[in-house]
Design a protein around this motif. Structure first.
Motif, PDB file in Angstrom:
ATOM      1  N   LYS A  23       0.711  -1.225   0.036  1.00 43.92           N
ATOM      2  CA  LYS A  23      -0.107   0.161  -0.212  1.00 43.92           C
ATOM      3  C   LYS A  23       0.924   1.298  -0.029  1.00 43.92           C
ATOM      4  O   LYS A  23       0.425   2.405  -0.405  1.00 43.92           O
ATOM      5  N   ASN A  24       2.205   1.054   0.228  1.00 47.80           N
ATOM      6  CA  ASN A  24       2.911   2.317   0.263  1.00 47.80           C
ATOM      7  C   ASN A  24       3.719   2.358  -0.939  1.00 47.80           C
ATOM      8  O   ASN A  24       4.144   3.321  -1.583  1.00 47.80           O
ATOM      9  N   LYS A  25       3.504   1.495  -2.030  1.00 48.10           N
ATOM     10  CA  LYS A  25       4.143   1.369  -3.423  1.00 48.10           C
ATOM     11  C   LYS A  25       3.131   1.598  -4.481  1.00 48.10           C
ATOM     12  O   LYS A  25       3.585   2.340  -5.354  1.00 48.10           O
ATOM     13  N   ILE A  26       1.975   1.034  -4.291  1.00 47.23           N
ATOM     14  CA  ILE A  26       0.779   1.245  -5.317  1.00 47.23           C
ATOM     15  C   ILE A  26      -0.249   2.002  -4.664  1.00 47.23           C
ATOM     16  O   ILE A  26      -0.732   1.921  -3.630  1.00 47.23           O
ATOM     17  N   ASP A  27      -1.302   2.554  -5.898  1.00 54.84           N
ATOM     18  CA  ASP A  27      -2.372   3.355  -5.182  1.00 54.84           C
ATOM     19  C   ASP A  27      -3.567   2.224  -5.114  1.00 54.84           C
ATOM     20  O   ASP A  27      -3.997   1.827  -6.100  1.00 54.84           O
ATOM     21  N   LEU A  28      -3.645   1.835  -3.840  1.00 54.33           N
ATOM     22  CA  LEU A  28      -4.790   0.918  -3.511  1.00 54.33           C
ATOM     23  C   LEU A  28      -5.284   1.010  -2.111  1.00 54.33           C
ATOM     24  O   LEU A  28      -4.675   1.436  -1.325  1.00 54.33           O
ATOM     25  N   ILE A  29      -6.419   0.358  -1.801  1.00 61.19           N
ATOM     26  CA  ILE A  29      -7.081   0.547  -0.503  1.00 61.19           C
ATOM     27  C   ILE A  29      -6.876  -0.641   0.052  1.00 61.19           C
ATOM     28  O   ILE A  29      -7.377  -1.714  -0.500  1.00 61.19           O
ATOM     29  N   HIS A  30      -6.105  -0.733   1.145  1.00 63.06           N
ATOM     30  CA  HIS A  30      -5.974  -1.975   2.201  1.00 63.06           C
ATOM     31  C   HIS A  30      -7.277  -2.086   3.171  1.00 63.06           C
ATOM     32  O   HIS A  30      -7.506  -1.302   3.750  1.00 63.06           O
ATOM     33  N   LEU A  31      -7.849  -3.368   2.789  1.00 61.25           N
ATOM     34  CA  LEU A  31      -9.032  -3.832   3.780  1.00 61.25           C
ATOM     35  C   LEU A  31      -8.707  -5.070   4.209  1.00 61.25           C
ATOM     36  O   LEU A  31      -7.971  -6.004   3.606  1.00 61.25           O
ATOM     37  N   THR A  32      -8.932  -5.434   5.451  1.00 62.51           N
ATOM     38  CA  THR A  32      -8.546  -6.572   6.085  1.00 62.51           C
ATOM     39  C   THR A  32     -10.209  -7.347   6.170  1.00 62.51           C
ATOM     40  O   THR A  32     -10.960  -6.613   6.503  1.00 62.51           O
ATOM     41  N   ALA A  33     -10.331  -8.552   5.958  1.00 62.16           N
ATOM     42  CA  ALA A  33     -11.531  -9.318   6.107  1.00 62.16           C
ATOM     43  C   ALA A  33     -12.022  -9.115   7.467  1.00 62.16           C
ATOM     44  O   ALA A  33     -13.141  -8.600   7.792  1.00 62.16           O
TER      45      ALA A  33
END
Length: 172
Positions: A23-33
């Motif tokens: 998440k620090n390298k590419i544009d995405l949203i991190h969600l945990t289950a």
């Protein structure tokens, strides 16, 4: 929900660390289950056993549908298998993955002894190495099966030999 990349692995495999790096390298949203499920409403964070896997996964899909937006990419950190109420590894229903409809899937693995040490440090509990091995083997087999059924790419990462560049290439 074709804008989801699913990353799975057993507890202590290194998923969280890899997700933080990504998440620090590419544009995405991190969600945990766990966050999507609102696990704290179902059980304690320390509790790894799932009483009703089908019900839990239905809740995951319903909540994901409320969160996910079309124009964003998500990294969903979860599992291919869970420990059932008896402490035995069990596959998550294939329908869950059909409903999530990820564009790619990733499996994080590690040496079972390493996982055991990580879990002991993190959870202050001792886990049976045989259960860890059985759990991870089931995850490997089931992630491969999901990849074939959904006709999507699977990338397996050993968290002890992880190279971010290889994973970034897979994700492009």
């Amino acid at each position: 929900m074709k804008n989801i990349i699913f990353i799975g692995g057993i507890h202590g495999s290194g998923k969280g660390t890899i997700c933080e790096t990504l998440k620090n390298k590419i544009d995405l949203i991190h969600l945990t289950a766990s966050e999507v499920l609102k696990w704290d409403e179902l059980s304690t964070q320390e509790e790894k056993l799932v009483t009703n896997i089908d019900e839990t996964q239905n809740r995951l899909v319903i909540n994901l549908n409320k969160i996910v937006e079309e124009n964003k990419t998500y990294l969903l950190d979860g599992h291919y298998c869970l420990l059932n109420k008896d402490g035995k590894p069990e596959k998550i229903p294939i329908q869950t993955f059909k409903d999530i409809n990820p564009k790619k899937i990733i499996l994080v693995i590690a040496n079972p002894e390493t996982i055991k040490k990580r879990l002991a440090k993190r959870d202050a509990k001792t886990y049976d190495i045989n259960i860890i091995e059985e759990f991870q083997n089931l995850e490997i087999n089931f992630a491969t099966e999901i990849s074939e059924i959904l006709e999507i790419s699977l990338h397996i990462i050993n968290s002890e030999q992880f190279e971010i560049e290889t994973l970034l290439y897979f994700l492009k």
